[in-house]
Structures are given as C-alpha cells and as structure tokens.
Design an enzyme around this catalytic site. Structure first.
Site, PDB file in Angstrom:
ATOM      1  CB  CYS A  21     112.446 101.218  91.582  1.00 53.70           C
ATOM      2  SG  CYS A  21     112.467 102.249  93.058  1.00 53.70           S
TER       3      CYS A  21
ATOM      4  CG  ASN B  32     108.537 108.769  90.077  1.00 51.56           C
ATOM      5  OD1 ASN B  32     109.230 108.811  89.071  1.00 51.56           O
ATOM      6  ND2 ASN B  32     107.580 107.876  90.247  1.00 51.56           N
ATOM      7  CG  ASP B  33     109.261 110.886  96.457  1.00 48.20           C
ATOM      8  OD1 ASP B  33     108.514 111.866  96.229  1.00 48.20           O
ATOM      9  OD2 ASP B  33     108.911 109.903  97.128  1.00 48.20           O
TER      10      ASP B  33
ATOM     11  CG  HIS C  85      83.813  95.375  79.108  1.00 49.39           C
ATOM     12  ND1 HIS C  85      83.610  94.036  79.325  1.00 49.39           N
ATOM     13  CD2 HIS C  85      83.292  95.656  77.904  1.00 49.39           C
ATOM     14  CE1 HIS C  85      82.975  93.542  78.294  1.00 49.39           C
ATOM     15  NE2 HIS C  85      82.768  94.494  77.413  1.00 49.39           N
TER      16      HIS C  85
ATOM     17  NE  ARG D 163     105.870 111.972  92.896  1.00 52.18           N
ATOM     18  CZ  ARG D 163     105.972 110.739  93.374  1.00 52.18           C
ATOM     19  NH1 ARG D 163     106.748 110.497  94.410  1.00 52.18           N
ATOM     20  NH2 ARG D 163     105.292 109.764  92.844  1.00 52.18           N
TER      21      ARG D 163
ATOM     22  CD  GLU E 247     112.298 107.855  98.339  1.00 52.99           C
ATOM     23  OE1 GLU E 247     111.515 107.863  97.394  1.00 52.99           O
ATOM     24  OE2 GLU E 247     112.097 107.208  99.384  1.00 52.99           O
TER      25      GLU E 247
ATOM     26  NE  ARG F  71     104.847 102.254  93.912  1.00 49.99           N
ATOM     27  CZ  ARG F  71     104.765 101.891  92.639  1.00 49.99           C
ATOM     28  NH1 ARG F  71     103.998 100.882  92.289  1.00 49.99           N
ATOM     29  NH2 ARG F  71     105.443 102.530  91.714  1.00 49.99           N
TER      30      ARG F  71
ATOM     31  NE  ARG G 260     108.008 102.351  98.859  1.00 46.77           N
ATOM     32  CZ  ARG G 260     107.431 103.135  97.955  1.00 46.77           C
ATOM     33  NH1 ARG G 260     108.181 103.856  97.159  1.00 46.77           N
ATOM     34  NH2 ARG G 260     106.137 103.174  97.811  1.00 46.77           N
TER      35      ARG G 260
END
Lengths: 85, 560
Positions: free
Chosen positions: B485, B437-438, B186, B448, B414, B288, B324
């Site tokens: 990405c 990231n991976d 909010h 992770r 990845e 995703r 993906r």
C-alpha cells in the site's frame, strides 16, 4: 422612519452570496435604504462595496432603515435575507 | 532542457501557441487630467462601468454554478452607486476617467483589505473589475484572454480565476498550465469538466514567452516548449494509445492471463471515496484514520468514529476495506497524546502501535468503534496496525482486535525487523500490508522528513525489494495474503514487479489505478515473474528499472 435590527446568521456573514442578494434587493427599490452595524455609521444598502466594507460577520447585529412608501415591505425582505442561515 | 514539469490533473495532450494570462493593467498616471469636458468624461466612465458589468454578468450566465455567483457580485461592484458618485466627483475635480475609476475603487479596496480573511480575498475580485474598466477606458486589451485564434492556444498562468475561464471551450483552448493549484483546484476541476488537458503546480509556466509553441501532456505533467514535429507526433500518438488502453482496461485487476490482483485505493477519509470509485477501486487497501485525531485537544468519541468509518465502508458494500488504526507520532504528533519526553528522532520514537501500548484506552475505543461500524455495514472490514516491529507486538494487537469482535486483523510491514522475521509474524496475523515508504526510510536509514535524501527513498532500491520479497515469502509460508500500500504500488512497472514477487493486492492513490490496471492487463503473470527476478538481480535502482522493463514491453508504447 422604519427600522429593523437583525442578527446575521449566515456562516459567511454579509459577504458573498448573501451580500449580493441583499444589495440586489435593495437596489430594486426606489426609496433610500441604509444598513449599519449596531452603533456604527449607516451606509447605502444599494452599494455592494460599502456593504462588503462593513465587514458584517456571523452573529453581528445590523440595523437597516428606510423611509417612504413600501419601506416596511422592503425592510422585511432585506431582514429575511440578512437573517437567513 | 526546453521543458517544464508539473502535476497532470486532466489527461490528454494539447499543443498550440502559448498565451500567458496577464492581469497587469498599468496604473493610470496620478496627474492624468481630462480635456475639460467633465460631463463627457463622466459619461465615458459610466458607460465603461456599465459595459464591464454587462460583460461580467454575461460571462456568469454562460459559466453557471459557483462562477456565476462570483461574477454576479463583480457586476454589482461595477454598478455600485457609491462608486459612481465618487468617480463623478473625481472627474469634476479634473481627473481622467481612468484615474478616477482607479482612485474610486481604491478607497473601498483599503477597507476590504483591512478586514482581512475571507473578505481580503474578495479584494482580488475588486481589482479584476477595476482593471477591466481601466483597460477599457485606456484602450488597452482587457486583462484576461485573447480572442479565439486560428488554432486553439495553450493558456499559461500563475493561477486561473472563474472570470478567466468561464467563457472558454475546447475549441478555443488546447490546454491549461498553471504555476499554482492542485488536483482539486478550480483549474483542475474545470479542465476535467471541459475535457481539456491540464497541468498544475508547474513552476515557470507564467514566464513562458508569448507565442512559444507548447506541448502539454495532462497525464504525465510534462510541458515541452517549442518541441520538434517528431516530438509532437510521438507524444500525441502515445497519449492516444494510452487513453485507448486506459479506457479499455476496466473491471477487476488481473494479468493478461487472468491472475487476479485486486486493485484498491488509499483513502484519508470519507471525502476521498468519490475519487476512489471514479478510479474503479475494488475496495480500500489503506484507510488512514489520522484525520480523526489530528488537530484536536481531546480524542474523538466512539460515535464520531463509527460515523467516519461508515462513511467509507458504506461506499464499498461487499468489498474489502482495510482500516489502519491510528498512526500518530513522528511527523504526525497528537495534541492530546504528547510523547513522554523530547524525541531527538521522532521517526524512531513513540509512534504507531507503540503509542497504543502506552495508551491502550485510545486503541480500545478505536477498535470498538470499528467493530460497531463493521456490524452495521456489509463491507468486508479488515484492520491493521502500523509500526509493528516484533512477533509479540503483532500477537498483542491481534488479540485486542479479536477481543473487540473484529474478525480480520493484520499488520503493516514497514520495519525491517518485521520483514526479516515475516514468517514469525505471519503465524500471528490474518494478513500483511507492506508500507514501502516507511520501509524504505528504515531500511536505508534515510529520514523521510529530511530533504535531499530522495534517491535513498527510491522504491527500486535493491535492499527494499529484498525485504518486500522476504515479507511476501513469510506470508506465503503460512498461506497469508500480502498486499502493498505504498507509493510503489502506484508505479505501473513496479506494480508488475510486485505481482511477480507474489504480492496479492495493490493499494494506491485513486488516480494511479487506471494506469496500473492497464499495465497489469497487458502482461502475463510469467512476464511479471521474469521482471521481478530481473529487478531483484540488479544492484542499483536505474538498473533494476531497466531490467524489469525489458520484460514488460507494452509499457513503452503507453509512455508509462
């Protein structure tokens, strides 16, 4: 004594906006009007706190009652609010 | 350090005296009695209830929308005839008006809290009404906001309710800082609508001492307490410059000398489309699809999938949308596709494409649904597989895509093996997309999901940068495009470095798009190449950052 049995269709039950509209409509009338869950104790339909505390959920059946001149019109209006999806 | 950190959700800089919103009104003493004139005390209670009801109603009218609904219901509570009877009875028995109101609400409160769920949340609304009436009767300041001061104040709170914020304007409030809430809370929505800077998810905000001078950067999420005059000027100047540049940097992503780098959005479903468009995304670089599959006992039907894909494709007519295919397993287990046995290390288990190899029927349905959606839309649909380790896996996936009628099929890079043999994989696919990231998790052998390993997931790790370069070069040998990405693409400095390495598109969280667009537009392709060479030559993340930034001089002026 006029009476209506209504199944509550709103996803949020008789809470939030439907509860406020229901209570506001009841409060405008001069006659006494009550609402109860089927088989339960009736409460003052003009009391938002009492109506919320009933905890009426989608699919529950409620009984509304009023007596006096204009009772049918009032109950029709309340039934419409309570049964609106 | 005299600073707090949260998440910036409404850009701009606010500076002013801090005011901590408190809802704490002391409970009236159970023994509190009135002077003996019950009628006068009943009258006092009734007038206080009505005044609070009228005030709530008026706030509602000013606020409009959903806040008005809540405030209208709260006004009805203050005017409740059952409550009025109860309060009058308690006063007749000798209780003070404040105590009677407190107890009168108490009975209803118990019933409402007892119901739990949605209704339980309404107890907070009831408490708010009760506290306002009690405060009025006790001559205490109303819980909530101070009156407008000579200068706009910074409002700090655990969280903000519509009743708190309905009456505010930017003439009164310099900034919002809350301990709770997220980008869609909010507070965030209201702040953006008002054009007031806001930081949420900021621990310690509600413990700031009243009157402390507070400087809020609604972009970076940094909150400084009692800053020096110099600090205020620096931050304000940087924010103004940043705002001007971010606002001026529109259109397709490109370096200052016109080298085009499409800037795309990462989305998790149709609900994210609006944010992507607002950020100026030129398409979607990572859609995703897990949201369709998680939390269910049977797989989604082909029809359901077509509708979900069209929900994103139709928002980007003529543009690229990279979907993906299902990336389940590891931290995202599926109820209807459990792993074949216990996996002591799910990140190295049956996940991503490996799951498809075990359950080809799930893949075939998803690819068929994608092909149908692609035919019904004018977006340029591309599909890619997660967790591809070998050339053979890539070939198998691409063949399945072509058989389903999909024209463009790629793979995510990845896993280190895929990056090291990128040339082999590139021979099989239409494009690469690097998931940093991976790739960091597998390169640095740092799960992770395990806390305390954050430093190893730093996207500036030299080994990670080496593998990114290997993937880009492997793609380039075969003339294939290679995007990024992961989180790395949304870091303005690293985005320039990636472009310098030869990355052909960047896909990121929509909120990161304006800053990356601005950073690219201020530097030439040559500067990006020099920054990439400098970063690759460094042997630790801080050095890589510093070395790259030396070639990206415009970033500092933007406080990016």
């Amino acid at each position: 004594m006029a009476q209506r049995q209504i199944t509550v269709e709103s996803e949020v039950g008789l809470h939030a906006r439907p509860a406020a509209t229901f209570v506001q409509t009841a409060a405008k009338a001069s006659l006494d009007v009550t609402v109860a869950k089927q088989g339960g104790q009736p409460v003052n339909a003009k009391s938002i706190l009492a109506v919320l505390a009933l905890d009426v959920r989608q699919g529950d059946t409620v009984v509304i009652e009023a007596e006096g001149e204009g009772a049918d019109e009032l109950l029709d209006a309340l039934a419409l609010i309570a049964s609106a999806p | 350090m005299n600073a707090l950190a949260g998440v910036g959700v409404s850009p701009g800089v606010g500076f002013g005296p801090g005011y901590v919103l408190s809802r704490e009104v002391p409970v009236p003493d159970p023994e509190a009695r009135h002077g003996g004139d019950a009628e006068a005390e009943r009258d006092r209670a009734a007038r206080a209830l009505e005044r609070v009801a009228a005030d709530l109603e008026e706030r509602g009218v000013r606020a409009g929308g959903q806040a008005q609904e809540i405030l209208r219901a709260q006004a009805l509570m203050a005017r409740d005839p059952g409550l009025a009877v109860g309060v009058a009875g308690l006063i007749d028995a000798g209780a003070s008006a404040a105590r009677a109101v407190y107890e009168g609400f108490g009975g209803y409160r118990e019933m409402i809290v007892g119901a739990g769920g949605y209704l339980g949340e309404r107890a907070a609304d009831l408490d708010d009404v009760r506290d306002r009436v009690v405060a009025l009767l006790e001559g205490l300041p109303a819980p909530g906001l101070p009156d407008a001061g000579a200068r706009p104040y910074v409002l700090l709170a655990r969280d903000l309710a519509p009743a708190d914020t309905a009456a505010l304007s930017r003439e009164v409030v310099a900034a919002f800082v809350t301990e709770q809430g997220g980008p869609t809370s909010h507070t965030a929505i209201l702040a953006r609508a008002m054009g007031v800077p806001a930081v949420v998810a900021c621990p310690g905000a509600a413990s700031v001492v009243a009157g402390t001078e507070v400087l809020v950067d609604g972009f970076s999420g940094l909150v400084r307490l009692d800053p020096s005059q110099e600090e205020v000027e620096t931050v304000t100047r940087a924010a103004a410059a940043r705002q001007a540049v971010l606002a001026a940097a529109t259109g397709p992503g490109a370096t200052s000398d016109g080298h085009a780098v499409p800037l795309l959005a990462n989305v998790g479903g149709p609900r994210d489309v609006e944010g992507a468009l607002r950020g100026g995304a030129e398409g979607v670089g990572l859609y995703r699809t897990e949201f369709l599959f998680l939390d269910r006992t049977v797989p989604p039907t082909e029809e359901e999938q077509v509708a979900a894909y069209l929900g994103v494709l139709d928002a980007f007519p003529g543009r690229r949308v990279v979907v993906r295919t299902l990336d389940a397993g590891a931290d995202k287990p599926l109820a209807f596709l459990p792993p074949p046995g216990r996996e002591p290390n799910p990140a190295l288990g049956q996940r991503g494409l490996r799951l498809f190899q075990r359950h080809p029927e799930i893949m075939e349905t998803q690819l068929r649904a994608l092909a149908r959606a692609g035919l019904q839309s004018s977006a340029k649909l591309q599909v890619m597989a997660p967790m591809v380790a070998t050339r053979q896996e890539a070939a198998w996936y691409v063949a399945a895509c072509k058989e389903a009628g999909l024209t463009s099929a790629g793979v995510m890079i990845e896993i280190p093996s895929a990056a090291l043999r990128a040339g082999d994989l590139a021979a099989e696919v239409d494009f690469f997309s690097i998931g940093t990231n991976d790739l960091a998790q597998y390169t640095l052998a740092a799960d992770r999901e395990v806390g305390g390993l954050g430093a190893l997931h730093d996207p500036w790790q030299p080994a990670l940068l080496d593998l990114v370069l290997a993937a880009v070069n492997g793609a380039a040998e075969r003339g294939r495009p290679c995007g990024v990405c992961g989180e790395a693409a949304g870091d303005p400095a690293l985005a320039c470095v990636l472009v310098g390495m030869g990355v052909t598109s960047l896909s990121m969280a929509p909120t990161a798009l304006p800053a990356v667009r601005a950073a690219l537009s201020l530097h030439s392709q040559e500067q990006c190449v020099l920054a990439a060479q400098a970063a690759l030559a460094a042997s630790c993340p801080p050095d890589a950052r510093a070395a790259a930034r030396a070639h990206l001089p415009e970033l500092a002026g933007l406080a990016l």
